[in-house]
Design an enzyme around this catalytic site. Structure first.
Site, short mmCIF file in Angstrom:
data_model
loop_
_atom_site.label_atom_id
_atom_site.label_comp_id
_atom_site.label_asym_id
_atom_site.label_seq_id
_atom_site.Cartn_x
_atom_site.Cartn_y
_atom_site.Cartn_z
CG HIS A 163 -1.96 -1.04 1.27
ND1 HIS A 163 -2.19 -1.84 2.38
CD2 HIS A 163 -2.84 -1.46 0.33
CE1 HIS A 163 -3.17 -2.68 2.11
NE2 HIS A 163 -3.59 -2.47 0.88
CE LYS A 167 -14.71 -5.81 2.29
NZ LYS A 167 -13.52 -5.41 1.54
NE ARG A 180 -2.66 -7.75 -4.51
CZ ARG A 180 -3.44 -8.16 -3.55
NH1 ARG A 180 -2.94 -8.45 -2.37
NH2 ARG A 180 -4.73 -8.32 -3.75
CB SER A 211 -4.51 -6.66 4.45
OG SER A 211 -4.14 -5.40 3.98
O1 PNS Z 1 -9.15 -2.83 0.19
P1 PNS Z 1 -10.42 -3.29 -0.45
O2 PNS Z 1 -11.28 -4.03 0.56
O3 PNS Z 1 -10.16 -4.08 -1.69
O4 PNS Z 1 -11.21 -1.96 -0.88
C1 PNS Z 1 -12.49 -2.05 -1.45
C2 PNS Z 1 -13.20 -0.66 -1.53
C3 PNS Z 1 -13.13 0.02 -0.18
C4 PNS Z 1 -12.48 0.19 -2.55
C5 PNS Z 1 -14.66 -0.90 -1.98
O5 PNS Z 1 -15.21 -1.94 -1.24
C6 PNS Z 1 -15.53 0.33 -1.79
O6 PNS Z 1 -15.33 1.34 -2.44
N1 PNS Z 1 -16.53 0.24 -0.88
C7 PNS Z 1 -17.40 1.34 -0.54
C8 PNS Z 1 -18.83 1.10 -1.04
C9 PNS Z 1 -18.94 1.45 -2.52
O7 PNS Z 1 -18.70 2.57 -2.92
N2 PNS Z 1 -19.31 0.45 -3.35
C10 PNS Z 1 -19.39 0.65 -4.77
C11 PNS Z 1 -18.10 0.25 -5.45
S1 PNS Z 1 -17.80 -1.50 -5.26
#
Ligand code: PNS
Length: 162
Positions: free
Chosen positions: A17, A41, A92, A130
């Site tokens: 990150h 989560k 990745r 993570s």
């Molecule tokens: O680190 P991650 O868990 O892969 O990040 C995922 C993230 C936070 C980018 C995604 O889950 C997110 O944007 N969640 C907020 C809800 C949202 O906006 N959903 C619509 C897009 S999937």
């Protein structure tokens, strides 16, 4: 002003990150690292702990144009609230592509203006996630070199208690 949002669960924030964040910080005027506060989560670290670890990284690495934030709604709404038109994500392996493709499609559906910029992970970080850090830490092995050193002790102690 080019403003970007680097969103994620960051449970916890890894050196992968950090690599993406440094690249983004060199390209954007301001980068907001936005921690998803999603209790559904079942994260290992609370959103406050994850944000505090990111604050420590920002300070240690002297990333003067990086701010931390937290959000629990839609990412496009958070991006609009900080005036960002760009989302930043790391890639990745090819397995990340499908997931990122879907997130981008949803975000573009919700907000026609939003665009996502992707940074390829350095090959030495391609295995790092993570989830791997949590598994290694929970079995009592060192997470040195996987997470920013300023957070190493906190992460080790916290995971050892889970
Ligand atoms: O680190 P991650 O868990 O892969 O990040 C995922 C993230 C936070 C980018 C995604 O889950 C997110 O944007 N969640 C907020 C809800 C949202 O906006 N959903 C619509 C897009 S999937």
């Amino acid at each position: 002003m080019k403003i970007g949002v680097y969103p994620g669960s960051f449970d916890p924030f890894t050196i992968g990150h950090l690599d993406v964040l440094k690249s983004a910080a060199s390209l954007f005027d301001i980068v907001y690292v936005a921690v998803l506060n999603n209790s559904g989560k079942h994260p290992a670290f609370t959103a406050e702990e994850r944000k505090a670890m990111i604050d420590r990284v920002i300070e240690t690495e002297q990333l003067s144009n990086v701010r931390s934030g937290m959000f629990d709604g839609l990412l496009v709404d958070y991006a609009a609230s900080v005036g960002a038109e760009h989302i930043i994500r790391g890639l990745r392996a090819i397995t990340d592509f499908e997931y990122e493709f879907q997130i981008d499609a949803v975000n573009r559906h919700l907000s026609g203006d939003i665009r996502t910029v992707y940074f390829m992970a350095s090959p030495s970080h391609s295995f790092l996630s993570s989830s791997n850090v949590k598994e290694i830490g929970r079995y009592g092995r060192s997470v040195a070199g996987l997470v920013p050193s300023c957070n190493e002790d906190f992460i080790r102690e916290r995971l050892a208690r889970q």
